[in-house]
Scaffold this active site. Sequence first.
Site, PDB file in Angstrom:
ATOM      1  NE  ARG A  76      -3.391   9.691  73.031  1.00 48.60           N
ATOM      2  CZ  ARG A  76      -3.029   8.310  72.939  1.00 48.60           C
ATOM      3  NH1 ARG A  76      -3.312   7.549  73.877  1.00 48.60           N
ATOM      4  NH2 ARG A  76      -2.546   7.992  71.845  1.00 48.60           N
ATOM      5  CG  ASP A  77       0.357   6.783  74.070  1.00 49.78           C
ATOM      6  OD1 ASP A  77       0.180   6.261  75.248  1.00 49.78           O
ATOM      7  OD2 ASP A  77       0.617   6.176  73.020  1.00 49.78           O
ATOM      8  CG  HIS A 126       1.240   4.808  68.430  1.00 47.19           C
ATOM      9  ND1 HIS A 126       0.710   5.844  68.688  1.00 47.19           N
ATOM     10  CD2 HIS A 126       1.161   4.162  69.783  1.00 47.19           C
ATOM     11  CE1 HIS A 126       0.327   6.007  70.011  1.00 47.19           C
ATOM     12  NE2 HIS A 126       0.616   4.929  70.588  1.00 47.19           N
ATOM     13  CG  HIS A 157       3.607   2.074  73.288  1.00 48.13           C
ATOM     14  ND1 HIS A 157       3.458   3.146  74.680  1.00 48.13           N
ATOM     15  CD2 HIS A 157       2.633   2.324  72.567  1.00 48.13           C
ATOM     16  CE1 HIS A 157       2.439   3.637  74.168  1.00 48.13           C
ATOM     17  NE2 HIS A 157       1.829   3.514  73.079  1.00 48.13           N
ATOM     18  CB  CYS A 171      -2.338   1.911  76.793  1.00 47.31           C
ATOM     19  SG  CYS A 171      -4.490   1.661  76.950  1.00 47.31           S
ATOM     20  CG  ASN A 178       3.848   6.486  72.165  1.00 44.88           C
ATOM     21  OD1 ASN A 178       3.095   7.092  72.720  1.00 44.88           O
ATOM     22  ND2 ASN A 178       3.818   5.647  71.190  1.00 44.88           N
TER      23      ASN A 178
HETATM   24  P1  HMG Z   1     -18.629   2.147  77.584  1.00 42.43           P
HETATM   25  O1  HMG Z   1     -18.988   2.029  79.041  1.00 42.43           O
HETATM   26  O2  HMG Z   1     -18.812   1.117  76.769  1.00 42.43           O
HETATM   27  O3  HMG Z   1     -19.449   3.325  76.917  1.00 42.43           O
HETATM   28  O4  HMG Z   1     -17.230   2.913  77.391  1.00 42.43           O
HETATM   29  P2  HMG Z   1     -21.017   3.834  77.460  1.00 42.43           P
HETATM   30  O5  HMG Z   1     -21.498   4.619  76.216  1.00 42.43           O
HETATM   31  O6  HMG Z   1     -21.908   2.600  78.222  1.00 42.43           O
HETATM   32  O7  HMG Z   1     -20.695   5.107  78.418  1.00 42.43           O
HETATM   33  C1  HMG Z   1     -20.232   4.648  79.975  1.00 42.43           C
HETATM   34  C2  HMG Z   1     -20.266   5.882  80.720  1.00 42.43           C
HETATM   35  O8  HMG Z   1     -18.941   6.798  79.759  1.00 42.43           O
HETATM   36  C3  HMG Z   1     -21.173   6.810  80.512  1.00 42.43           C
HETATM   37  O9  HMG Z   1     -21.256   7.647  81.723  1.00 42.43           O
HETATM   38  C4  HMG Z   1     -20.920   7.773  79.395  1.00 42.43           C
HETATM   39  O10 HMG Z   1     -21.685   9.170  79.492  1.00 42.43           O
HETATM   40  C5  HMG Z   1     -19.609   7.977  79.391  1.00 42.43           C
HETATM   41  P3  HMG Z   1     -21.975   7.280  83.237  1.00 42.43           P
HETATM   42  O11 HMG Z   1     -23.422   7.317  82.659  1.00 42.43           O
HETATM   43  O12 HMG Z   1     -21.404   5.896  83.582  1.00 42.43           O
HETATM   44  O13 HMG Z   1     -21.615   8.366  84.038  1.00 42.43           O
HETATM   45  N1  HMG Z   1     -19.013   8.165  77.925  1.00 42.43           N
HETATM   46  C6  HMG Z   1     -18.143   9.184  77.950  1.00 42.43           C
HETATM   47  N2  HMG Z   1     -17.693  10.503  78.461  1.00 42.43           N
HETATM   48  C7  HMG Z   1     -16.878  11.272  77.983  1.00 42.43           C
HETATM   49  N3  HMG Z   1     -16.359  11.222  76.804  1.00 42.43           N
HETATM   50  C8  HMG Z   1     -16.969  10.281  75.839  1.00 42.43           C
HETATM   51  C9  HMG Z   1     -17.913   9.129  76.452  1.00 42.43           C
HETATM   52  N4  HMG Z   1     -18.362   8.162  76.050  1.00 42.43           N
HETATM   53  C10 HMG Z   1     -18.965   7.433  77.122  1.00 42.43           C
HETATM   54  N5  HMG Z   1     -16.456  10.141  74.595  1.00 42.43           N
HETATM   55  C11 HMG Z   1     -15.505   4.404  76.368  1.00 42.43           C
HETATM   56  C12 HMG Z   1     -16.733   3.094  76.122  1.00 42.43           C
HETATM   57  C13 HMG Z   1     -14.844   4.027  74.990  1.00 42.43           C
HETATM   58  C14 HMG Z   1     -16.435   5.544  76.579  1.00 42.43           C
HETATM   59  C15 HMG Z   1     -14.707   4.035  77.507  1.00 42.43           C
HETATM   60  O14 HMG Z   1     -14.494   2.663  77.414  1.00 42.43           O
HETATM   61  C16 HMG Z   1     -13.464   4.711  77.638  1.00 42.43           C
HETATM   62  O15 HMG Z   1     -13.696   6.028  77.720  1.00 42.43           O
HETATM   63  N6  HMG Z   1     -12.100   4.018  77.467  1.00 42.43           N
HETATM   64  C17 HMG Z   1     -11.133   4.850  77.355  1.00 42.43           C
HETATM   65  C18 HMG Z   1     -10.042   4.239  76.501  1.00 42.43           C
HETATM   66  C19 HMG Z   1      -8.993   5.091  76.414  1.00 42.43           C
HETATM   67  O16 HMG Z   1      -8.886   6.163  76.368  1.00 42.43           O
HETATM   68  N7  HMG Z   1      -7.817   4.342  76.287  1.00 42.43           N
HETATM   69  C20 HMG Z   1      -6.697   5.101  76.139  1.00 42.43           C
HETATM   70  C21 HMG Z   1      -6.276   5.330  74.869  1.00 42.43           C
HETATM   71  S1  HMG Z   1      -5.804   4.476  73.430  1.00 42.43           S
HETATM   72  C22 HMG Z   1      -4.292   4.070  73.535  1.00 42.43           C
HETATM   73  O17 HMG Z   1      -3.486   4.663  74.536  1.00 42.43           O
HETATM   74  C23 HMG Z   1      -3.700   3.358  72.607  1.00 42.43           C
HETATM   75  C24 HMG Z   1      -3.165   4.186  71.375  1.00 42.43           C
HETATM   76  O18 HMG Z   1      -2.073   4.893  71.979  1.00 42.43           O
HETATM   77  C25 HMG Z   1      -2.257   3.467  70.433  1.00 42.43           C
HETATM   78  C26 HMG Z   1      -1.486   2.248  70.750  1.00 42.43           C
HETATM   79  O19 HMG Z   1      -0.861   2.769  71.536  1.00 42.43           O
HETATM   80  O20 HMG Z   1      -1.751   1.007  70.584  1.00 42.43           O
HETATM   81  C27 HMG Z   1      -3.923   5.198  70.723  1.00 42.43           C
HETATM   82 MG    MG Z   2      -0.261   4.345  72.302  1.00 40.67          MG
END
Ligand code: HMG
Ligand code: MG
Length: 303
Positions: free
Chosen positions: A13-14, A204, A206, A237, A246
């Site tokens: 995933r990450d 967690h 990086h 990310c 990571n």
């Molecule tokens: P948004 O624009 O605020 O949400 O996004 P929305 O509800 O207005 O929806 C916008 C569009 O996204 C719509 O589609 C929804 O259907 C779709 P459209 O009408 O434009 O075609 N949508 C979804 N599609 C699939 N699955 C869903 C979903 N929700 C809405 N669950 C949202 C908010 C969170 C969805 C968006 O910003 C997003 O997906 N962001 C991605 C975040 C992400 O994955 N980041 C990387 C992971 S986190 C990370 O790496 C950190 C971590 O490792 C810890 C660390 O290292 O710190 C965990």
């Molecule tokens: Mg991470």
Amino acid sequence: MNDTVRIIEMGARDGLQNEKTPVSVAGRIAFIERLLDAGLHTIEVGAFVSPKAIPQMVGSDEVLRGVSHLPGEFHVLVPNEKGYETARACGAKVVSVFTAASEGFCRANINCGIAESIERFKPVVARARADGVRVRGYISTVLGCPFDGAVKPRAVADVAKTLWDLGCYEISLGDTIGVGTPTKAKEMLRAVGAHIPMASLAMHFHDTYGQALANLYAGMEEGVRVIDAAAGGLGGCPFAPGATGNVATEDVVYMLEGMGIKTGVDMSKLLTATNEITALIGRTPASRVANALNAKKRKANSE
Ligand code: HMG
Ligand code: MG
């Protein structure tokens, strides 16, 4: 120190979410099978997020379905109820919600502020409880934010307490951009540990600035025993400018085993998993240990 440490494998995933070359569903399943074979039993396998935001995670439903019959604990990221519904439809047993300790990163990553992210998680946690699904909580930018700069331990502790009170069974503390150093990591963990048992915290970290192992060791001195790591040190990310992967699982396993702490991970099989996935995406592992072992192998083969 001489007890067990649980490693949560992040590679699928990450690790893959920030790679330019997308890996097919079959490629991701094969990678997860290799990781399981290497002895990594808790694996984050995908994310049910917007396909526009993270195209690399498209097909996470097929990946989860494709590995569910295997012996392991599989985690998936869900940012909201929509993600939870997909996760549940694929039989997810553990889902992870994710927010941040800084407003700037929270907005860049999930398009809302911290308070609103918590509101989005409430129905997820309520439904998960009713379904018997466990919820893990991530907090990003616990040691610094690419947008807001320094992050106070108190800010991390407040968000951690909120997630804990909501019902998350474990809180994973993310140094998203790898800027932390050991004393800062300790200070942050102590602040969070004032509200949540150390046994329910995960680190967690990086490795962007090469501090991850030192920070993990410092955290272990504080009593934390869960470590998130990615095979080959893959990933990062996409919404954190300059972020790299990571801490590498190989580097963590090498350190722990060297300290007499059993991980149950077969290093040679882990190396195979890393070499296959990095070959697939056309890069060399970021792991120092993987590179050292590969060099040793090449030398032995040439003799
Ligand atoms: P948004 O624009 O605020 O949400 O996004 P929305 O509800 O207005 O929806 C916008 C569009 O996204 C719509 O589609 C929804 O259907 C779709 P459209 O009408 O434009 O075609 N949508 C979804 N599609 C699939 N699955 C869903 C979903 N929700 C809405 N669950 C949202 C908010 C969170 C969805 C968006 O910003 C997003 O997906 N962001 C991605 C975040 C992400 O994955 N980041 C990387 C992971 S986190 C990370 O790496 C950190 C971590 O490792 C810890 C660390 O290292 O710190 C965990
Ligand atoms: Mg991470």
